[in-house]
Design a protein around this motif. Structure first.
Motif, mmCIF file in Angstrom:
data_model
loop_
_atom_site.group_PDB
_atom_site.id
_atom_site.type_symbol
_atom_site.label_atom_id
_atom_site.label_comp_id
_atom_site.label_asym_id
_atom_site.label_seq_id
_atom_site.Cartn_x
_atom_site.Cartn_y
_atom_site.Cartn_z
ATOM 1 N N ALA A 52 -21.075 9.305 -4.129
ATOM 2 C CA ALA A 52 -20.476 9.724 -2.864
ATOM 3 C C ALA A 52 -20.700 11.216 -2.652
ATOM 4 O O ALA A 52 -20.545 12.022 -3.573
ATOM 5 C CB ALA A 52 -18.984 9.402 -2.857
ATOM 6 N N VAL A 53 -21.041 11.588 -1.420
ATOM 7 C CA VAL A 53 -21.323 12.985 -1.079
ATOM 8 C C VAL A 53 -20.335 13.441 -0.011
ATOM 9 O O VAL A 53 -20.158 12.777 1.014
ATOM 10 C CB VAL A 53 -22.771 13.148 -0.567
ATOM 11 N N THR A 54 -19.695 14.595 -0.256
ATOM 12 C CA THR A 54 -18.715 15.147 0.675
ATOM 13 C C THR A 54 -19.093 16.580 1.008
ATOM 14 O O THR A 54 -19.319 17.399 0.108
ATOM 15 C CB THR A 54 -17.307 15.138 0.051
ATOM 16 N N ALA A 55 -19.173 16.896 2.303
ATOM 17 C CA ALA A 55 -19.466 18.263 2.730
ATOM 18 C C ALA A 55 -18.205 19.110 2.602
ATOM 19 O O ALA A 55 -17.128 18.719 3.070
ATOM 20 C CB ALA A 55 -19.969 18.283 4.163
ATOM 21 N N LEU A 56 -18.340 20.297 1.971
ATOM 22 C CA LEU A 56 -17.204 21.193 1.772
ATOM 23 C C LEU A 56 -17.203 22.356 2.755
ATOM 24 O O LEU A 56 -16.189 23.039 2.899
ATOM 25 C CB LEU A 56 -17.209 21.742 0.342
#
Length: 708
Positions: free
Chosen positions: A280-284
């Motif tokens: 899973a990839v989450t933009a910070l």
């Protein structure tokens, strides 16, 4: 789809006579050098710096100090006369005794050394066996193991905190786009033409790489003791390094532009968190502007990173930011610091960040506190290249605060150095024979007030060896590229070759240069070339005023952005006896639509596309001034230049020929924009050609009279 162009702080860089005692003129050198190089005919060592000396040069780069500070692994780049290329090899230095040993006996280039968290192993990339692969050396016993058999080279190596895994990025190739096909009834043994070449990317070529292979840069992880690599990211985006692990080893942080319009926005990127287990990839981050180089703090609670707000200007200072590991609490540490940061590393106590930056032509390392306070930690970094005196270098910091860095002087290429306790010492001596045998030109700093507005312009004069005070000598104005870059008091093979031929060489930083603050750099925003012309002429006049430059023997050259200004200068004045425009931009319309940054040059450098403001494009194009040129002008370009394409140089050469101005066109075979001086023989030949052109027109040239 290959990895996109790296833009950095300046967004995109466009990243070259009379004799004294014991010296020969350029004309004599060509006749006498072969004889003096033959054994018994030599009466003594050759004291002048010559093109042949380029093969003997080495430079230190990428110094990586072990966590305990006891050893430094660095890359020694040594020119090889048999392959005519610089070959990288990793060497280990004992920081106490200074003893050096090579990493190993494997054949092939070795580079990108990275210590394991406990300092017991060293990961690196080697081409031993024919292709670039990931290797690991156990430091206690010296055992070496190849971990991977990858189809494309790995980069951005990052050890997990427990030392059990290594993350890296790699190009994952896709099928090439295709439309239609040739007939299918090809007879056996027939020799048909190559298939159609199809491109469907906005930027389908890159300088130094050529036409881009279809595919995307992706993140992988491999066990540090060997095993199958595992791909962690997917999708039609470039997921790039540097990579940084969370302290629990569950998350990797990286930078990418994962938006649908990523091709049309070459500056944009965000910091992302990647869950190693699920993918899973989450933009910070989410602002308009690049956010890059994420680095997790020692306690794992914070992430430092680099970036700036995108204001569509040609230049922005890159700032240091800090946020909590979940992306909250974002703030800049350097909002009031008028320097651009190139690289960062956390201090072991997590209370400050080490930052590399340029200040008035010198590269330094500062320690930036979380409260924004700054103090200098190391000075004298260098390593921006060999051919010209650019700023540059690199560093790393041990847990105890010892700083390993590359640094040199105006007469000494970059060495591995160690700063500890407020003092620094040089650990290597890679060019001892150069220092002990060669008479190099001394370098002194000069300043001038610009005739345009009085701004202080800095420059460095390389003097001919044996120069005597009060003696006037021919002057070469050598203009840096970029234009968002800076010269300084750093070693330069070009300048030393010119000086050995009897010239003083002036390397100046006109407005637009970096290391003087954002306002100074942005003096040329949407106005380049322009008032930087007055800065350069003013500092030439200062060299004359000091009694060094002969006002009747002025010459000018420069590469890339320096090629732009060279062609602009000869369109403005005929004070220079001869000029050499190296890899110039001549016509901004053709440049914007044929260079390897098509989404960048128009919007950022000129503020519009060519069809929106054609008059602006033409007014800033040196081609618009070609009707004024009376200076013999040689044009040089790499035959595989995709940054300032070959067609730019060809346009200028053709225009000069049509006007009857003395000119010639030199193409450097196989050379890219950034690699025009990468091969020693070509670097030496290019400098020799420039000197020969200046010698040919040392008395100038006058147009023949025209009939009625």
């Amino acid at each position: 789809m290959r990895k996109p162009i790296c833009f950095g702080a300046s967004l995109l860089i466009l990243a070259a006579q009379p004799a004294f005692a014991g010296q020969a003129t350029a004309e004599t050198e060509s006749a006498s050098a072969p004889a003096s190089a033959v054994g018994s005919a030599r009466l003594g060592p050759e004291r002048r710096f010559t093109g042949a000396d380029l093969f003997d040069l080495a430079i230190a780069s990428d110094p990586q100090i072990s966590p305990d500070g006891r050893r430094i692994a660095y890359v020694r780049r040594q020119n090889d006369i048999m392959t005519d290329r610089a070959v990288g090899s990793i060497w280990l230095i004992d920081t106490t005794t200074g003893e050096e040993i090579p990493l190993g006996a494997n054949e092939g280039a070795t580079f990108a050394p990275r210590w394991s968290p406990d300092g017991g192993r060293l990961a690196y990339v080697s081409t031993a066996g024919g292709s670039a692969q990931l290797w690991v050396r156990w430091m206690s016993g010296g055992e070496v193991v190849r971990l991977t058999g990858l189809p494309t080279p790995p980069s951005a190596l990052a050890w997990s905190p427990d030392g059990r895994s290594i993350a890296y990025t790699m190009l994952v190739k896709d099928d090439e786009p295709s439309f239609g096909s040739a007939p299918k009834n090809k007879p056996e043994g027939a020799k048909w033409a190559e298939p159609l070449e199809v491109h469907d990317l906005l930027a389908f070529k890159a300088d130094g790489e050529g036409f881009l292979e279809p595919g995307f840069e992706k993140i992988f992880v491999v066990p540090a003791t060997g095993g199958s690599p595992r791909q962690l990211t997917f999708g039609p985006y470039h997921d790039t390094g540097p990579l940084s692990w969370s302290r629990d080893g569950r998350t990797l942080y990286f930078s990418a532009n994962r938006k649908p319009d990523w091709e049309r926005d070459p500056v944009e990127s965000e910091i992302h968190a990647l869950d190693v287990a699920s993918g899973a990839v989450t933009a910070l981050t989410d602002r308009n502007g690049p956010d890059t180089n994420p680095l997790v703090s020692p306690d794992g609670s914070k992430i430092a990173y680099l970036g700036f707000d995108d204001k569509r200007r040609a230049y922005e200072n890159t700032r240091i930011y800090v946020m909590n590991r979940d992306g909250s609490g974002k703030r800049s540490l350097t909002a009031n610091w008028d320097y651009s940061v190139d690289a960062i590393q956390w201090a072991a106590d997590g209370k400050s960040v080490y930052a590399q930056y340029d200040d008035h032509g010198e590269t330094k390392v500062a320690r930036i506190g979380l409260d924004g306070s700054a103090r200098t930690a190391a000075t004298g970094l260098s390593g921006g290249g060999l051919d010209r005196p650019y700023t540059g270098g690199s560093f790393s910091v041990s847990d105890g605060g010892a700083i390993a860095f590359t640094g040199g002087t105006a007469q000494r290429p970059a060495e591995a150095q160690l700063a500890r306790g407020g003092s620094a010492r040089i650990l290597t001596d890679l060019n001892r024979s150069l220092r002990e045998v060669k008479s190099l030109g001394a370098v002194r700093k000069i300043t001038a007030a610009s005739s345009h507005d009085g701004k202080t312009i800095e420059g460095w004069l390389t003097l001919p060896p044996g120069y005597r005070e009060g003696q006037r000598v021919p002057l070469i104005l050598e203009i840096h590229g970029g234009p968002f870059a800076a010269y300084g008091g750093h070693f330069s093979t070009d300048n030393q070759l010119y000086a050995a031929a009897g010239y003083a060489v002036l390397s100046a930083n006109p407005r637009g240069s970096t290391s003087y603050g954002a306002a100074f750099a942005n003096e040329i925003d949407k106005a380049y070339p322009g008032n930087d012309y007055f800065d350069l002429i003013s500092i030439v006049d200062r060299a004359i005023e000091l009694g060094i430059a002969d006002p009747q023997a002025l010459f000018v050259t420069g590469g890339s952005g320096g090629g732009v200004l060279t062609s602009w200068i000869v369109g403005k004045t005929d004070r220079f006896k001869a000029a050499v425009a190296q890899k110039p931009v001549i016509n901004w319309t053709s440049q914007a639509l044929t260079a390897d940054g098509p989404g960048f040059f128009g919007p950022y450098w000129l503020g519009a596309e060519p069809w929106e403001k054609p008059d602006l494009y033409w007014s800033l194009s040196p081609l618009s001034l070609v009707g004024n040129v009376k200076t013999p002008t040689l044009v040089i370009v790499g035959a595989e230049d995709y940054r300032t394409p070959v067609s730019e140089s060809e346009q200028y050469y053709t225009a000069l020929r049509l006007r009857g101005v003395p000119t010639a066109l030199i193409k450097v075979p196989g050379a890219s924009h950034g690699g025009i001086a990468a091969r020693p023989s070509q670097s030496a030949a290019k400098a020799s050609a420039i000197l020969a052109w200046f010698e040919k027109y040392k008395k100038g040239w006058s147009p023949p009279p025209t009939g009625d």
